[in-house]
Write a protein that holds these residues in place. Sequence first.
Motif, short mmCIF file in Angstrom:
data_model
loop_
_atom_site.label_atom_id
_atom_site.label_comp_id
_atom_site.label_asym_id
_atom_site.label_seq_id
_atom_site.Cartn_x
_atom_site.Cartn_y
_atom_site.Cartn_z
N VAL A 173 18.01 -15.02 -17.71
CA VAL A 173 17.93 -15.24 -16.77
C VAL A 173 17.06 -15.48 -15.98
CG1 VAL A 173 19.98 -13.93 -16.70
CG2 VAL A 173 17.83 -13.02 -15.96
N SER A 174 16.87 -16.28 -14.87
CA SER A 174 15.86 -16.96 -13.40
C SER A 174 16.06 -15.36 -12.39
CB SER A 174 16.46 -17.81 -12.43
OG SER A 174 16.49 -19.08 -13.22
N VAL A 175 14.49 -15.69 -12.35
CA VAL A 175 14.85 -14.09 -11.79
C VAL A 175 13.58 -14.33 -10.15
CG1 VAL A 175 13.37 -11.48 -11.03
CG2 VAL A 175 13.64 -12.09 -13.49
N LEU A 176 14.72 -13.88 -8.97
CA LEU A 176 13.83 -14.22 -7.41
C LEU A 176 13.69 -12.80 -7.09
CD1 LEU A 176 12.55 -16.18 -5.28
CD2 LEU A 176 15.75 -15.90 -4.46
N LEU A 177 11.68 -12.90 -6.51
CA LEU A 177 11.25 -11.60 -6.19
C LEU A 177 11.08 -11.49 -4.74
CD1 LEU A 177 8.47 -11.56 -8.92
CD2 LEU A 177 10.90 -10.60 -9.35
N LEU A 178 11.90 -10.69 -3.91
CA LEU A 178 11.59 -10.99 -2.35
C LEU A 178 10.80 -9.54 -1.92
CD1 LEU A 178 15.59 -11.69 -1.80
CD2 LEU A 178 13.38 -13.72 -2.03
N GLY A 179 9.94 -10.16 -1.15
CA GLY A 179 9.13 -9.53 -0.33
C GLY A 179 8.27 -9.85 0.10
N ALA A 180 7.32 -9.11 1.13
CA ALA A 180 6.11 -9.28 1.69
C ALA A 180 4.86 -10.12 1.17
CB ALA A 180 5.86 -8.41 3.07
N SER A 181 4.49 -10.52 2.28
CA SER A 181 3.17 -10.28 1.04
C SER A 181 2.35 -9.85 0.90
CB SER A 181 2.08 -11.64 2.16
OG SER A 181 0.77 -12.19 1.97
N GLY A 182 1.49 -9.35 -0.36
CA GLY A 182 0.72 -8.75 -0.60
C GLY A 182 1.54 -7.13 -1.38
N THR A 183 2.71 -7.54 -1.43
CA THR A 183 3.60 -5.79 -2.25
C THR A 183 3.41 -6.12 -3.74
OG1 THR A 183 5.27 -7.67 -1.62
CG2 THR A 183 4.79 -5.91 0.36
N GLY A 184 2.32 -6.79 -4.53
CA GLY A 184 2.95 -6.95 -5.80
C GLY A 184 3.61 -8.07 -6.65
N PRO A 320 10.11 -3.76 -1.89
CA PRO A 320 9.28 -2.83 -0.83
C PRO A 320 8.45 -2.66 -0.19
CG PRO A 320 10.03 -1.14 -2.58
CD PRO A 320 9.98 -2.65 -3.37
N SER A 321 8.05 -3.08 0.48
CA SER A 321 6.07 -2.96 0.96
C SER A 321 5.71 -1.93 1.07
CB SER A 321 6.91 -3.12 2.62
OG SER A 321 7.35 -2.23 4.16
N LEU A 322 4.52 -0.86 1.61
CA LEU A 322 3.75 -0.27 1.32
C LEU A 322 4.41 1.01 2.35
CD1 LEU A 322 1.55 1.04 -0.76
CD2 LEU A 322 -0.20 0.24 0.90
N SER A 323 4.52 0.47 3.32
CA SER A 323 5.13 1.28 4.10
C SER A 323 6.29 2.18 3.51
CB SER A 323 5.19 0.99 5.18
OG SER A 323 6.37 -0.09 5.80
N GLU A 324 7.37 1.72 2.81
CA GLU A 324 8.06 2.39 2.62
C GLU A 324 8.00 2.90 0.41
OE1 GLU A 324 11.83 -1.24 4.05
OE2 GLU A 324 10.20 -2.24 2.16
N ARG A 325 7.04 2.89 0.76
CA ARG A 325 6.44 3.51 -0.82
C ARG A 325 5.90 4.80 -0.24
NH1 ARG A 325 4.11 -1.96 -3.01
NH2 ARG A 325 2.76 0.16 -4.49
N PRO A 326 6.24 5.88 0.35
CA PRO A 326 6.04 6.76 1.41
C PRO A 326 4.48 7.16 -0.29
CG PRO A 326 8.03 7.31 1.21
CD PRO A 326 7.90 6.02 0.71
N GLY A 327 3.12 7.84 -0.51
CA GLY A 327 2.70 8.40 -0.68
C GLY A 327 2.04 7.58 -2.22
N ASP A 328 2.16 6.36 -2.05
CA ASP A 328 1.83 5.13 -2.16
C ASP A 328 0.42 4.73 -2.22
OD1 ASP A 328 3.23 5.22 -4.75
OD2 ASP A 328 3.50 3.20 -4.87
N ALA A 329 0.12 4.66 -1.04
CA ALA A 329 -1.28 4.16 -0.52
C ALA A 329 -2.04 4.72 -1.23
CB ALA A 329 -1.50 4.09 1.22
N THR A 330 -2.34 6.30 -1.00
CA THR A 330 -3.34 6.66 -1.08
C THR A 330 -3.35 6.97 -2.63
OG1 THR A 330 -1.52 8.99 -1.99
CG2 THR A 330 -3.18 8.75 0.08
N LEU A 331 -2.04 6.29 -3.44
CA LEU A 331 -3.08 6.62 -5.14
C LEU A 331 -3.09 5.09 -5.54
CD1 LEU A 331 1.08 7.40 -6.63
CD2 LEU A 331 -1.63 8.40 -6.93
N LEU A 332 -3.28 4.33 -3.92
CA LEU A 332 -3.71 2.83 -4.45
C LEU A 332 -5.08 2.73 -4.09
CD1 LEU A 332 -0.70 0.25 -3.26
CD2 LEU A 332 -1.92 0.37 -5.73
N ALA A 333 -5.24 3.57 -3.17
CA ALA A 333 -6.90 3.86 -2.37
C ALA A 333 -7.55 4.57 -3.44
CB ALA A 333 -6.39 4.93 -1.10
#
Length: 455
Positions: A173-184, A320-333
């Motif tokens: 099936v075709s897949v559409l990914l919706l998200g802000a720029s830079g969300t991966g 989800p944007s990075l602000s909607e993923r609590p804790g991920d910012a420190t993991l990515l940092a």
Amino acid sequence: MSKDEKPVLLVIEDDPGLQAQLKWAFEGFEVVLAGDRESAIAALRVHEPPVVTLDLGLPPDPDGTTEGFAVLDAIMSLKPDTKVIVASGHGARDSALQAIERGAYDFYQKPLDIDSLMLIIQRAFGLHAIEAENRLLASRVAKDKTVLGAMITGAPEMAKVARTIERVAHTNVSVLLLGASGTGKELLARGLHDASPRREGKFVAINCAAIPETLLESELFGHEKGAFTGAVKTSEGKIELAHGGTLFLDEVGDIPLPLQVKLLRFIQERTIERVGGRTAIAVDTRIVCATHQDLEAMTAQGSFREDLYYRLAEIVVRIPSLSERPGDATLLAKSFLNRHGPDLNPAVKGFSPDALAAIDAWSWPGNVREIENRIKRATIMAEGKLIAKADLDFDDVELEPDTVLNLKMAREQADRRVIRHALARCEGNISSSARLLGISRPTLYDLLRQYDLSA
């Protein structure tokens, strides 16, 4: 360590009088005493103290430093993260500096000043805790925090996205990914390809917003020799190049309407015609799209074809944007520091507490791209072993007070809010409020007194 346990401080000192004085002065610690090399190493193995004070003059060489340096070398070999603070008598500054070169954290001068030594010890415990936290964060990044092979996350929101993609990967099936720029979005699209039966085929990506409208048709569908000025040879398009694999159309909302018709025909018939060509070419390519735009609103406005939208959006995945993923910012940092640190500034090993608090509090409007850029800059600018908040250029971020992350305070705030709601609903009646809250009247009275609330 529980809140009732005291941090362990190993005092290596052969003078019984000083041993007693130090044990009395540092009653806030669990002081373990050792008077020679053998007992010191045994205590190190048993207690694994974060901080050690070491008098270099130990028996059988109480007037020299050979035995003290031997103990220091043994500690650095057995437990190199230990913060060793060596004693330095008057005129023995060279010995103290030599100890620093061999791995000691700091030194203090004799005769003993308890207050000065206490400050050094407290700083040593603080640094040891920070370094331990950074090692824990590094291990969290390295272990069990990647999904679809490359996406680093500890957030259940992203884990849900990954599970969805893994489930649809084995379909066509075709897949559409919706998200802000830079969300991966491209990273997830590549993960979908790698998890699909098409993994042996090519993964071809194209950013539809980055290519001029006049060239986009040729980029997608290819062209025949002589089809237009400059077409000196026949060229395959991205759709054809991805035959047997996956084509990722990033920013699909920027495809112009005339080209949308041709893309729709390919999806329906699985054939293409190159620009300037007249032969239908069968192509087996899976389409995965992404955009930050609202395609449903665009279809209502007439700027995006409704029939194409439903062909592309058989499965819609919202990222989800990075602000909607609590804790991920420190993991990515930490991940970006591990990736870029060795090349940009090898001396930097982690983050200070204020830097981690700033990273956690920042909203990250640029998402993962922003955090990578900030970490690279901070790594270059850092002057010590730890990146500080100032290095991250967060002068404009308003950090919440530490109490926001205090469970006791959070529970008290929740209690106050729920009690106020119950009292309001029951018009201040204590018995009715207690029943609504599921507690006894005495308990409610106690809570009202504790939180200084009135019925």
